[in-house]
Every structure is written in structure tokens, then in C-alpha cells.
Motif scaffolding. Structure first.
Motif, PDB file in Angstrom:
ATOM      1  N   THR A 263       0.853  -1.181   0.000  1.00 12.00           N
ATOM      2  CA  THR A 263       0.000   0.000   0.000  1.00 12.00           C
ATOM      3  C   THR A 263       0.891   1.234   0.000  1.00 12.00           C
ATOM      4  O   THR A 263       1.718   1.418   0.898  1.00 12.00           O
ATOM      5  N   ARG A 264       0.728   2.067  -1.014  1.00 12.05           N
ATOM      6  CA  ARG A 264       1.604   3.228  -1.135  1.00 12.05           C
ATOM      7  C   ARG A 264       1.013   4.218  -2.132  1.00 12.05           C
ATOM      8  O   ARG A 264       0.100   3.895  -2.901  1.00 12.05           O
ATOM      9  N   ALA A 265       1.533   5.417  -2.102  1.00  8.03           N
ATOM     10  CA  ALA A 265       1.244   6.398  -3.135  1.00  8.03           C
ATOM     11  C   ALA A 265       2.258   6.244  -4.260  1.00  8.03           C
ATOM     12  O   ALA A 265       3.299   5.587  -4.096  1.00  8.03           O
ATOM     13  N   ASP A 266       1.942   6.826  -5.395  1.00  4.04           N
ATOM     14  CA  ASP A 266       2.853   6.817  -6.532  1.00  4.04           C
ATOM     15  C   ASP A 266       3.253   5.394  -6.907  1.00  4.04           C
ATOM     16  O   ASP A 266       4.441   5.049  -6.971  1.00  4.04           O
ATOM     17  N   GLN A 267       2.242   4.551  -7.177  1.00  4.86           N
ATOM     18  CA  GLN A 267       2.497   3.158  -7.530  1.00  4.86           C
ATOM     19  C   GLN A 267       3.172   3.065  -8.894  1.00  4.86           C
ATOM     20  O   GLN A 267       2.891   3.851  -9.796  1.00  4.86           O
ATOM     21  N   PRO A 268       4.058   2.090  -9.064  1.00  2.00           N
ATOM     22  CA  PRO A 268       4.627   1.853 -10.400  1.00  2.00           C
ATOM     23  C   PRO A 268       3.615   1.118 -11.281  1.00  2.00           C
ATOM     24  O   PRO A 268       2.644   0.545 -10.775  1.00  2.00           O
ATOM     25  N   ILE A 291       3.970   5.913 -12.819  1.00  2.92           N
ATOM     26  CA  ILE A 291       2.822   6.146 -13.696  1.00  2.92           C
ATOM     27  C   ILE A 291       1.612   5.294 -13.344  1.00  2.92           C
ATOM     28  O   ILE A 291       0.584   5.370 -14.006  1.00  2.92           O
ATOM     29  N   GLY A 292       1.734   4.465 -12.291  1.00  2.00           N
ATOM     30  CA  GLY A 292       0.603   3.633 -11.887  1.00  2.00           C
ATOM     31  C   GLY A 292      -0.592   4.468 -11.472  1.00  2.00           C
ATOM     32  O   GLY A 292      -1.727   4.212 -11.882  1.00  2.00           O
ATOM     33  N   GLN A 296      -4.399   4.887 -13.236  1.00  2.00           N
ATOM     34  CA  GLN A 296      -5.614   4.578 -12.488  1.00  2.00           C
ATOM     35  C   GLN A 296      -6.516   5.795 -12.328  1.00  2.00           C
ATOM     36  O   GLN A 296      -7.585   5.691 -11.719  1.00  2.00           O
ATOM     37  N   GLY A 297      -6.101   6.923 -12.852  1.00  2.00           N
ATOM     38  CA  GLY A 297      -6.948   8.109 -12.823  1.00  2.00           C
ATOM     39  C   GLY A 297      -6.945   8.854 -11.509  1.00  2.00           C
ATOM     40  O   GLY A 297      -7.897   9.568 -11.196  1.00  2.00           O
ATOM     41  N   VAL A 298      -5.862   8.710 -10.733  1.00  2.00           N
ATOM     42  CA  VAL A 298      -5.756   9.428  -9.460  1.00  2.00           C
ATOM     43  C   VAL A 298      -4.412  10.154  -9.428  1.00  2.00           C
ATOM     44  O   VAL A 298      -3.498   9.853 -10.207  1.00  2.00           O
ATOM     45  N   SER A 299      -4.294  11.100  -8.523  1.00  4.87           N
ATOM     46  CA  SER A 299      -3.061  11.876  -8.415  1.00  4.87           C
ATOM     47  C   SER A 299      -1.932  11.018  -7.847  1.00  4.87           C
ATOM     48  O   SER A 299      -2.168   9.978  -7.220  1.00  4.87           O
ATOM     49  N   ARG A 300      -0.704  11.494  -8.036  1.00  2.02           N
ATOM     50  CA  ARG A 300       0.457  10.734  -7.584  1.00  2.02           C
ATOM     51  C   ARG A 300       0.519  10.571  -6.073  1.00  2.02           C
ATOM     52  O   ARG A 300       1.082   9.596  -5.573  1.00  2.02           O
TER      53      ARG A 300
END
Length: 463
Positions: A263-268, A291-292, A296-300
Motif C-alpha cells: 500500500t503506497r502512493a505513486d504506484q509503479p 505512472i501507476g 488509475q486516474g488518481v493523483s500521484r
């Protein structure tokens, strides 16, 4: 262990039978519309090529439709034998959706299918064309109700749990038009049209490899190219929208699709690799960092849940979901490429003049079916361990039967399917190998029933 074996066998049996079944609706939905277009063009233009295409492909439709009905009956049988707890719990919600499918779609198809298949020489052209259109509409209505029921299992809404544990509908509008339904219906309908276009195009290309001047196959190939050149890019857009629905309503499935272990932000964005459930990592992974989240249509800086957010026993079979999704997307991109290539060939000398394109079309002919099956693997395996997402676990939905009983029915299905469906498939392949023939089964004045108009052009010479 006995109960576990029965569960595994029941799931294998359902996977085996639904993999066979989904092939036929995904083909007949698009083929019925193709037949309606061919007959409509014949009535409008009186060009013999459209009549011959209709008379040829209606045979393929009849066989495919029949095998689809037979394989569909097995699905209802299994719900009662292998998944009786699921049937008991969900019947007040799922049952009416299946009943609506029978009352609206199956009755419509059954009422007009006979006229469509056997009324060519017996009824007027207007009535026959109307019957073809209504059968095509019936296949789409059938898809409407089946996808609605499945989508409700993916994202249940508009229900309540009674004291005895069964479910009841509290808002039928919410049940039918559940959150994932509209996008999934569009995704499945477009997949059916793509599957048909690839099959028609591939069969036509096969004939043109032997005879590049065959008029019916030349026309069918151009019609197929027009379909997947337009629909394949549109499917990419709808598929992305479907992914956003999964992100919002089934985050565990998304984590499995993309192999998000943490679980993290800025997924690859993982491209390819070998997911290892035990090690909770993807071996040999090729990924694009950062760029994950945008995909997915959400912010980094938005946190996307990884598989570590759920107990390990709740994880689906990650490698299967991961690779099924990539097979589906990869084939979708190949379809877009084939459509663009075909459009360029039509603009130049014509697709029948490009032997490499014809061979590629033949190769791609079955890939629509492969993509559909891969998509259903993503949808169904990715939902595990739930049969009704977040409500009823798969292990709690199975019937109290032994492994021996389930294995016996599974083996019986495998033998029967091998015989019946192999015979049907071989007959269809023989038809496709022959290709459409000019003046095939053209109606004559002698064939006309007394007092009925001839279902052919009045000025058309009978063969």
C-alpha cells in the motif's frame, strides 16, 4: 479435506463450463447484428452479395446459437447441484434477474428465431427482416440481464440481509443498475462485436487467400475491418473506465491485476513479470515507476491499496489475474493495430491484395474468444474469495456434497462437451473453409408458400 476437494472441483467445473458457454454468446450477439445489417443492406440495395452473405452466416449463427443454449442450460443445473447455498441465499435477488432474462430476451428470440432461420422462402421480406432485427435485439437484452446479475455479484447494492441469512431486494433499480453494471455491459457488448468482426474477417481472409476475387468474402472482410477499426479503440476507452470502476469498488481485485504488493502512493506500473504470492513480490518485473497512479486516474500522492492491506487468505490467485489481464489488453492493442492496418489497406489497393494482412487476419480470427475468456478470468478469479463480493464467501456457498459426486459430473461434462462441441465446431469450420457461395439457397417462385410474398427482389432471376 473432503469439503475442500469438493469446493475446488466445483469451482473447476464451473470454470470449465462457463469458459465453453461464454464463447457462443460473445459470438452470436455480434453475429445476429451482422446478419441484420446484411439483410438490411440487401433490401436497400438489392445487391446479391449481401443476400449471399446472410444465407451463409445464418447457418453459422444457427449452430452457434444452439450450442450456446445447450451450454447455458448446464449453468442453471450447476447452481442447483454444486452451489445450492448460494442459490438459497441469493435467489430472492438473482432469481428475478434470470427470470426477466427469460421473459424478455429468450421468449423474444424463441418467437422470431424460427422465422429468421426457416421463413426466408415463406414470409415477406419486411417480416423476415423484422424477425432478424428482433433476434439481434433479443441477444443484447439477454446480455443486459446476465451482465446485470453478474455485476450485482461484483458490487452488490439495493439489498438487505434477513434474519435467516438470505438476501432480499430493497431497491430493484439499485439491484439492476448496480455500480459496475453500465460500464461492464458496454465492455461486454463491444467485446462481442469485436469477436464477431475478427471471426468474420478471419474466415473471409481464409477464402481470399485461395481466391482473391471472391465477392462475398471481399465485402465481408471490408465490413469486418470497418467494425474493429472503430470498435477496438473504443473498447480501449471503455476498458479503462471499467478499470476505474474496479478501483473504486473492488480495490483488492485491482491490487491483484497490477500486482500491487504494498500500500503506497505513486504506484509503479508493472508491465510483465512473474508474481509470487508466497514471496509477495514479482520476479523479473519490468515496470515503469511513477505512472501507476495516473493510469488509475488518481493523483500521484493518492494512496492505492496493495495486497498487504488484506489478509493473505483473502488474496485471489494473483498470477492468474495478473496475466489474464495482460493477455486481454495485449490482444486489444493487437486488434487496434489490425484495424488501422486494414483501414490503410482499404485505402490503398484493398486488403485482399495484401497477403500478409490476410494471414494476420486468419491468425487473429480466434483471438476475440481468447480475449473474452481472459476478461472473464479477471472478473471472476479476481473476485475471489467472494462469490458475492463482501457478502458471501465462495467456500460458504458450495453445496454439501462430496468430492466424488462433483468429480463424476465434471468428468461427464468433459466427455459430453468433447463430443458435442467438437462436432459442432468441426461443422462450423467446414462451412467457413468453403465460404459463401453465389446464389446459395436463393428463394424461387416455386418455393413461395401460397398467398405469401416472395422474400427476394421481384426482378431477381431465380437460379
Amino acid at each position: 479435506m473432503e469439503n475442500l476437494d469438493a469446493l475446488v472441483l466445483a469451482r473447476l467445473q464451473f470454470a470449465f463450463t462457463i469458459a465453453f458457454h461464454i464463447i457462443f454468446p460473445s459470438f452470436t450477439i455480434g453475429l445476429a447484428s451482422f446478419l441484420a445489417v446484411c439483410e438490411g443492406l440487401w433490401l436497400t440495395t438489392r445487391r446479391e452479395v449481401f443476400r449471399n452473405l446472410y444465407l451463409f452466416w445464418v447457418k453459422v449463427f444457427a449452430i452457434s446459437f444452439g450450442m450456446g443454449v445447450v451450454s447455458g442450460v448446464v449453468m442453471s443445473y450447476q447452481l442447483g447441484t454444486n452451489w445450492s447455498v448460494f442459490s438459497q441465499v441469493s435467489a430472492p435477488v438473482i432469481g428475478p434477474l434470470f427470470a426477466f432474462e427469460v421473459l424478455t430476451a429468450f421468449f423474444l428470440e424463441a418467437s422470431f428465431l424460427g422465422i429468421m432461420l426457416f421463413g426466408w422462402k415463406k414470409v415477406g421480406p419486411g417480416l423476415h427482416f423484422t424477425s432478424t432485427v428482433l433476434v439481434a435485439i433479443g441477444t443484447l437484452i439477454s446480455a443486459f440481464w446476465i451482465i446485470s446479475a453478474n455485476s450485482w455479484m461484483q458490487a452488490p447494492a439495493g439489498y438487505a440481509v434477513l434474519p435467516d441469512g438470505t438476501l432480499t431486494a430493497t431497491d430493484w433499480w439499485a439491484v439492476v443498475f448496480n455500480p459496475t453494471f453500465p460500464v461492464r455491459l458496454a465492455h461486454m457488448a463491444l467485446a462481442a462485436f469485436l469477436t464477431t468482426a475478427l471471426a468474420v474477417g478471419g474466415a473471409s481472409a481464409w477464402v481470399l487467400l485461395r481466391d482473391r476475387d471472391q465477392p462475398e468474402s471481399r465485402m465481408a472482410l471490408r465490413m469486418a475491418i470497418g467494425m474493429f477499426a472503430i470498435v477496438a479503440p473504443l473498447q480501449l476507452v471503455v476498458g479503462h473506465a471499467s478499470g476505474e470502476i474496479v478501483r473504486d469498488h473492488q480495490p483488492l481485485k485491482l491490487a491483484a491485476i497490477e500486482a500491487y504488493w504494498e500500500t503506497r502512493a505513486d504506484q509503479p506500473q508493472s508491465l510483465v513479470g512473474i508474481p509470487d504470492r508466497d514471496a509477495a513480490k514479482t520476479h523479473g518485473e519490468i515496470a515503469i515507476p511513477g505512472i501507476g497512479n495516473p493510469i488509475q486516474g488518481v493523483s500521484r500522492d493518492t494512496v492505492l491499496k496493495g495486497l498487504d492491506a488484506w489478509p493473505r487468505e483473502d488474496w485471489p490467485v494473483v498470477w492468474l489475474v495478473y496475466w489474464a489481464f495482460r493477455v486481454m489488453v495485449g490482444l486489444g492493442l493487437a486488434m487496434i493495430g489490425l484495424g488501422l492496418w486494414g483501414a490503410w489497406c482499404c485505402w490503398r489497393k484493398g486488403p485482399e491484395a495484401n497477403r500478409l494482412f490476410l494471414m494476420s487476419s486468419v491468425f487473429m480470427a480466434p483471438m476475440g474468444f481468447v480475449a473474452v475468456i481472459a476478461g472473464w478470468i479477471v472478473a471472476e478469479v479476481g473476485r475471489q474469495p467472494w462469490v458475492i463480493y463482501g457478502v458471501l464467501r465462495t467456500k460458504d456457498a458450495v453445496s454439501p456434497v462430496g468430492a466424488g459426486q462433483v468429480s463424476a459430473s465434471l468428468l461427464a461434462f468433459m466427455v459430453i462437451y468433447a463430443i458435442v462441441f467438437s462436432a459442432g465446431a468441426l461443422y462450423i469450420l467446414r462451412l467457413l473453409n468453403r465460404g459463401p457461395a453465389p446464389h446459395e439457397e436463393a428463394p424461387t417462385q416455386e418455393d413461395r408458400a401460397p398467398g405469401t410474398p416472395l422474400a427476394a427482389a421481384p426482378d431477381e432471376e431465380a437460379p
